[in-house]
Write an enzyme that holds these catalytic residues in place. Sequence first.
Site, PDB file in Angstrom:
ATOM      1  N   ARG A  63       0.820  -1.213   0.000  1.00  0.00           N
ATOM      2  CA  ARG A  63       0.000   0.000   0.000  1.00  0.00           C
ATOM      3  C   ARG A  63       0.856   1.266   0.000  1.00  0.00           C
ATOM      4  NH1 ARG A  63      -5.026  -1.540   4.058  1.00  0.00           N
ATOM      5  NH2 ARG A  63      -6.418  -2.293   2.410  1.00  0.00           N
ATOM      6  N   GLY A 110      -8.359  -8.488  -0.671  1.00  0.00           N
ATOM      7  CA  GLY A 110      -8.566  -9.446   0.413  1.00  0.00           C
ATOM      8  C   GLY A 110      -7.512 -10.535   0.465  1.00  0.00           C
ATOM      9  N   LYS A 131     -17.521 -16.674   3.673  1.00  0.00           N
ATOM     10  CA  LYS A 131     -18.983 -16.556   3.787  1.00  0.00           C
ATOM     11  C   LYS A 131     -19.676 -16.142   2.490  1.00  0.00           C
ATOM     12  CE  LYS A 131     -18.986 -14.915   8.557  1.00  0.00           C
ATOM     13  NZ  LYS A 131     -19.163 -13.627   9.254  1.00  0.00           N
TER      14      LYS A 131
HETATM   15  P1  ADP Z   1     -11.233 -12.482   1.076  1.00  0.00           P
HETATM   16  O1  ADP Z   1     -10.502 -11.715   2.148  1.00  0.00           O
HETATM   17  O2  ADP Z   1     -10.314 -12.905  -0.024  1.00  0.00           O
HETATM   18  O3  ADP Z   1     -12.429 -11.750   0.578  1.00  0.00           O
HETATM   19  P2  ADP Z   1     -12.562 -14.046   3.126  1.00  0.00           P
HETATM   20  O4  ADP Z   1     -12.028 -13.113   4.160  1.00  0.00           O
HETATM   21  O5  ADP Z   1     -14.011 -14.086   2.895  1.00  0.00           O
HETATM   22  O6  ADP Z   1     -11.781 -13.845   1.743  1.00  0.00           O
HETATM   23  O7  ADP Z   1     -12.137 -15.528   3.513  1.00  0.00           O
HETATM   24  C1  ADP Z   1     -10.809 -15.914   3.669  1.00  0.00           C
HETATM   25  C2  ADP Z   1     -10.720 -16.990   4.709  1.00  0.00           C
HETATM   26  O8  ADP Z   1     -11.516 -18.102   4.341  1.00  0.00           O
HETATM   27  C3  ADP Z   1      -9.310 -17.504   4.853  1.00  0.00           C
HETATM   28  O9  ADP Z   1      -8.836 -17.184   6.143  1.00  0.00           O
HETATM   29  C4  ADP Z   1      -9.442 -19.021   4.682  1.00  0.00           C
HETATM   30  O10 ADP Z   1      -8.711 -19.776   5.626  1.00  0.00           O
HETATM   31  C5  ADP Z   1     -10.916 -19.253   4.897  1.00  0.00           C
HETATM   32  N1  ADP Z   1     -11.369 -20.479   4.218  1.00  0.00           N
HETATM   33  C6  ADP Z   1     -11.204 -20.813   2.930  1.00  0.00           C
HETATM   34  N2  ADP Z   1     -11.683 -22.044   2.685  1.00  0.00           N
HETATM   35  C7  ADP Z   1     -12.178 -22.518   3.848  1.00  0.00           C
HETATM   36  C8  ADP Z   1     -12.794 -23.722   4.250  1.00  0.00           C
HETATM   37  N3  ADP Z   1     -13.011 -24.707   3.377  1.00  0.00           N
HETATM   38  N4  ADP Z   1     -13.173 -23.860   5.549  1.00  0.00           N
HETATM   39  C9  ADP Z   1     -12.955 -22.864   6.431  1.00  0.00           C
HETATM   40  N5  ADP Z   1     -12.372 -21.691   6.122  1.00  0.00           N
HETATM   41  C10 ADP Z   1     -11.983 -21.510   4.846  1.00  0.00           C
HETATM   42  C1  3PG Z   2      -8.430  -1.844   5.177  1.00  0.00           C
HETATM   43  O1  3PG Z   2      -7.394  -2.199   5.734  1.00  0.00           O
HETATM   44  O2  3PG Z   2      -9.233  -2.627   4.641  1.00  0.00           O
HETATM   45  C2  3PG Z   2      -8.700  -0.377   5.058  1.00  0.00           C
HETATM   46  O3  3PG Z   2      -7.571   0.362   5.399  1.00  0.00           O
HETATM   47  C3  3PG Z   2      -9.901   0.025   5.894  1.00  0.00           C
HETATM   48  O4  3PG Z   2      -9.675  -0.234   7.259  1.00  0.00           O
HETATM   49  P1  3PG Z   2     -10.927  -0.396   8.242  1.00  0.00           P
HETATM   50  O5  3PG Z   2     -11.622  -1.668   7.843  1.00  0.00           O
HETATM   51  O6  3PG Z   2     -10.359  -0.411   9.619  1.00  0.00           O
HETATM   52  O7  3PG Z   2     -11.845   0.781   8.001  1.00  0.00           O
HETATM   53 MG    MG Z   3     -10.586 -11.546   4.199  1.00  0.00          MG
END
Ligand code: ADP
Ligand code: 3PG
Ligand code: MG
Length: 403
Positions: free
Chosen positions: A40, A359, A202
Site C-alpha cells: 500500500r 482481500g 462466507k
Molecule cells: P477475502 O478476504 O479474499 O475476501 P474471506 O475473508 O471471505 O476472503 O475468507 C478468507 C478466509 O476463508 C481464509 O482465512 C481461509 O482460511 C478461509 N477459508 C477458505 N476455505 C475454507 C474452508 N473450506 N473452511 C474454512 N475456512 C476456509
Molecule cells: C483496510 O485495511 O481494509 C482499510 O484500510 C480500511 O480499514 P478499516 O476496515 O479499519 O476501516
Molecule cells: Mg478476508
Amino acid sequence: MTKLTLRDLEVRGQRVLVRVDFNVSTEERDGHLAITDDTRIRESLPTINYLRENGAKTILMAHFGRPKGKPVEKYSLRPVADYLHTLINHPVAFSHETIGKIPEEIIDHMKEGDVTLLENVRFHPGEEANDPVFAEALAKLGDLYVNDAFGAAHRAHASTAGITKFVKQSAMGFLMEKEIQYLSHELTKPAKPFVVILGGSKVSDKIGVIKALMEKADSILIGGAMANTFWKAQGVRIGSSRVEADKLDLAREILELAKEKKVRFLLPVDALEAQKIEPGATARNTSRVMPEHGITDGWQAVDIGHATISLYEDEIAKAKTILWNGPVGIFEIPAFATGTIAIAEALARSKATTIIGGGDSVTAVKQAGLADKMTFISTGGGASLELIEGKELPGIAALSGRP
Ligand code: ADP
Ligand code: 3PG
Ligand code: MG
C-alpha cells in the site's frame, strides 16, 4: 471518469492534502514494529512522486489500525514516516499531532517538493464520526485535497469524505484511478469469456458481488467455505465443515438466479477433507461429493480436491478476463493451500486480463510469488468488494466533479 484527477490540479507551490491508505500489515521484531507488506505504501508512490516533481508541498493523512478515537502508541504512524523516507529518498517530516498548531508550524516551514505525514487520523473521534469540525481542522492544513486511499474509500470518514466540503478542489490520486479502472471500468464490458472465481469464508459477505457478477460472467467458480453452504443447500452431506446454516435459502436463490441468467455456476466436485484444522492434521481427497457421497461425518472440507482443480483450470484456460476474490481453501495452512496455489498458477499461465479483487486472495498470490504475473492486484479489501458490486464509494463520490 466524472471526477477530477490529480492531473487536473495546479499543484505547484500549493499545500496538497493527500489521504493515503497506509494501513499495512506489521509484525513486532526485536522490540520494534516491522512492516511485513509494504504494497500500500509503494502503490502511493506515483502520486507522492508526481506531487514532489511538480513542486507541491505534500501533506499525507492516513489511518492505521482501529484505535477507536484516542491515541494508542502501537498505532502511531511514525515508523511509516521513516520507512517512506527510505522509499522516496527525501526526508519525511512527521507531525505527532494530527491537527492544530504543531502540524501548522511544520507545514509553514515546508518547501516545494517536501513531504509531511500527519499522525493517525483515527486518534481523533471526529474521524470515524465524519465530524465537520474535525474535517475542517484537517482541511485548514492545505489548499487542495487528493484522495488516493482506495482501501478506505468505502468509509465516509472526515479524512475520506467530510474534508472535501472545506477545500477548493478535491481530486483522485493515481492509485484511486487505477483501482477504478480495473475493478469498475474493465468489468463493465469484460472481454469474454469472463470467468470469476469466488472463495473465502462466507456467502453472506459476497452476496452483492455474486449478484452483480451474475449479470456479466460466463462462469462463476466457487471455492472456500462458501462452497459448503451451496452444497448443503442442495442436500449434500458436509460433515463438520464450516457452513452458514442460516443462509441455505439465499444459496438456493443464487443457484436459481444462475440458471435464469444462464451462467455456468460451478461448485467443487470433490474436496480435501481433514479431521482438524491444524498443521499436520490427517487429510485426504474425497471421492466425488456430488450428489451422493459428501464429506465424511466428523471431517471437514478444507480445500478443493484434485478433480475440482482440473475442472477449474480448464475453465480458467478458456477465459479472456478473470476476476478472483477469496481463497478456495484454508491456505494459511500449507497442507491445505494446494487448491489456492493451483488457482494462482492457472491465472499466472493465462493470457487473459487477470484481476485479483483484494482481500486474502492477494495474500495468497503474493505467498505463491506470482504477484508480478497478474494484470492487476487491488489494494482494497471491503472497498474492492463494494466497487465490484457497483456501489458508490463515499470517498470517491465526495470528490469534485469534472466540469
Ligand atoms: P477475502 O478476504 O479474499 O475476501 P474471506 O475473508 O471471505 O476472503 O475468507 C478468507 C478466509 O476463508 C481464509 O482465512 C481461509 O482460511 C478461509 N477459508 C477458505 N476455505 C475454507 C474452508 N473450506 N473452511 C474454512 N475456512 C476456509
Ligand atoms: C483496510 O485495511 O481494509 C482499510 O484500510 C480500511 O480499514 P478499516 O476496515 O479499519 O476501516
Ligand atoms: Mg478476508
